[in-house]
Design a protein around this motif. Structure first.
Motif, PDB file in Angstrom:
ATOM      1  N   VAL A 173       0.720  -1.262   0.190  1.00 41.75           N
ATOM      2  CA  VAL A 173      -0.080   0.069   0.005  1.00 41.75           C
ATOM      3  C   VAL A 173       1.008   1.339  -0.046  1.00 41.75           C
ATOM      4  CG1 VAL A 173      -1.522   1.565   1.239  1.00 41.75           C
ATOM      5  CG2 VAL A 173      -1.782  -1.129   0.939  1.00 41.75           C
ATOM      6  N   ALA A 174       1.852   1.175   1.012  1.00 42.91           N
ATOM      7  CA  ALA A 174       2.775   2.353   1.006  1.00 42.91           C
ATOM      8  C   ALA A 174       3.382   2.597  -0.245  1.00 42.91           C
ATOM      9  CB  ALA A 174       3.841   2.270   2.020  1.00 42.91           C
ATOM     10  N   LYS A 176       2.283   1.933  -3.350  1.00 39.55           N
ATOM     11  CA  LYS A 176       1.459   2.482  -4.490  1.00 39.55           C
ATOM     12  C   LYS A 176       1.005   3.863  -4.146  1.00 39.55           C
ATOM     13  CE  LYS A 176      -0.859  -2.049  -5.702  1.00 39.55           C
ATOM     14  NZ  LYS A 176      -2.140  -2.656  -5.477  1.00 39.55           N
ATOM     15  N   MET A 177       0.952   4.296  -2.937  1.00 36.92           N
ATOM     16  CA  MET A 177       0.728   5.602  -2.368  1.00 36.92           C
ATOM     17  C   MET A 177       1.798   6.492  -2.826  1.00 36.92           C
ATOM     18  SD  MET A 177      -2.535   5.491  -1.349  1.00 36.92           S
ATOM     19  CE  MET A 177      -2.666   7.265  -0.307  1.00 36.92           C
ATOM     20  N   HIS A 178       3.001   6.248  -2.544  1.00 32.76           N
ATOM     21  CA  HIS A 178       3.946   6.984  -2.792  1.00 32.76           C
ATOM     22  C   HIS A 178       4.148   7.331  -4.461  1.00 32.76           C
ATOM     23  CE1 HIS A 178       6.073   6.236   1.201  1.00 32.76           C
ATOM     24  NE2 HIS A 178       5.370   7.126   1.216  1.00 32.76           N
ATOM     25  N   GLN A 180       1.691   7.025  -6.705  1.00 31.59           N
ATOM     26  CA  GLN A 180       0.834   8.035  -6.873  1.00 31.59           C
ATOM     27  C   GLN A 180       1.061   9.336  -6.465  1.00 31.59           C
ATOM     28  OE1 GLN A 180      -2.033   6.658  -8.717  1.00 31.59           O
ATOM     29  NE2 GLN A 180      -2.386   8.793  -8.786  1.00 31.59           N
ATOM     30  N   ALA A 181       1.607   9.567  -5.290  1.00 32.28           N
ATOM     31  CA  ALA A 181       1.846  10.957  -5.093  1.00 32.28           C
ATOM     32  C   ALA A 181       2.762  11.655  -5.858  1.00 32.28           C
ATOM     33  CB  ALA A 181       2.316  10.781  -3.590  1.00 32.28           C
ATOM     34  N   LYS A 186       2.182  15.610  -5.244  1.00 33.24           N
ATOM     35  CA  LYS A 186       1.695  15.817  -4.031  1.00 33.24           C
ATOM     36  C   LYS A 186       3.151  15.770  -3.094  1.00 33.24           C
ATOM     37  CE  LYS A 186      -2.775  13.739  -3.424  1.00 33.24           C
ATOM     38  NZ  LYS A 186      -3.696  12.920  -2.799  1.00 33.24           N
ATOM     39  N   CYS A 191      -0.187  14.067   2.983  1.00 35.28           N
ATOM     40  CA  CYS A 191      -0.696  12.740   3.366  1.00 35.28           C
ATOM     41  C   CYS A 191      -0.453  12.481   4.783  1.00 35.28           C
ATOM     42  CB  CYS A 191      -0.360  11.582   2.486  1.00 35.28           C
ATOM     43  SG  CYS A 191      -0.589  11.634   0.790  1.00 35.28           S
TER      44      CYS A 191
END
Length: 209
Positions: A173-174, A176-178, A180-181, A186, A191
């Motif tokens: 998850v981390a 993917k989030m990074h 995407q950021a 971002k 976040c």
């Protein structure tokens, strides 16, 4: 025949213009020795001032200084001690100035100048109780979030940088989030607002100082 007063005053009256003239001529045409002495004294005074200024700056840029007032020591510092930034398996600690003061000299000076309003809050007791602190927490947090958003989370990136991250070594998850950021442009604070201190009541009343 001149009386005694006139005789006594005459040498003084003649002496004063002579002294003034000599001082004026010295300032208009100082000798090389005098000019060199003035330059040397100015240079030494500059070094002393600069050294004192930087020493004072560094003393005011430590965790000990940050928590010297009970407003910080009894509130956000207590929260910070329960986070990974205080204690972790690697033994690397991020202190108050690491996160809230830029490392670069010019941005640091700008930050210190802007922070001078905190002296006003201290002097007038605007956050000197837990209740007052909570009442102002949202405004204080939003001000800091806006500052970090504006400088692209500069203090965070001194230790954490997208360019150096191995997303495959992170949790799924981390990673993917990074990823995407990065695509969304971002920055860290978008976040990670509650990473070191508890989030304020977002429904609270905004009472700025």
């Amino acid at each position: 025949m001149l009386d005694n007063k006139e005789v006594d005053n005459k040498p003084t009256e003649q002496k004063k213009p002579g002294m003034i003239r000599r001082v004026w001529q010295w300032w208009r045409r100082p000798s090389r020795l005098a000019l060199g002495t003035l330059l040397l004294l100015g240079f030494v005074a500059g070094i002393i001032f600069w050294g004192g200024f930087n020493t004072g700056m560094e003393m005011a840029n430590t965790e000990k200084f940050c928590i010297s007032c009970h407003e910080m020591r009894d509130n956000v510092y207590q929260e910070y001690m329960d986070t990974v930034h205080y204690t972790n398996r690697s033994g690397v600690r991020a202190t108050c100035p690491d996160c809230h003061v830029p490392h670069e000299w010019v941005p640091k000076i700008v930050r210190k100048i802007k922070a001078s309003k905190e002296l006003y809050a201290k002097a007038f007791g605007l956050i000197d109780t837990p209740q007052k602190f909570e009442a102002h927490r949202l405004v204080m947090a939003e001000n800091e979030w806006a500052r970090m958003k504006a400088n692209d989370s500069q203090e965070c990136r001194n230790c954490h940088n997208f360019e150096y991250m191995d997303f495959t070594a992170q949790k799924t998850v981390a990673g993917k989030m990074h990823d995407q950021a990065i695509q969304d442009g971002k920055t860290c604070i978008d976040c990670h607002k509650g990473i070191a201190h508890k989030l304020p009541d977002m429904k609270g009343i905004k009472n700025g100082f």
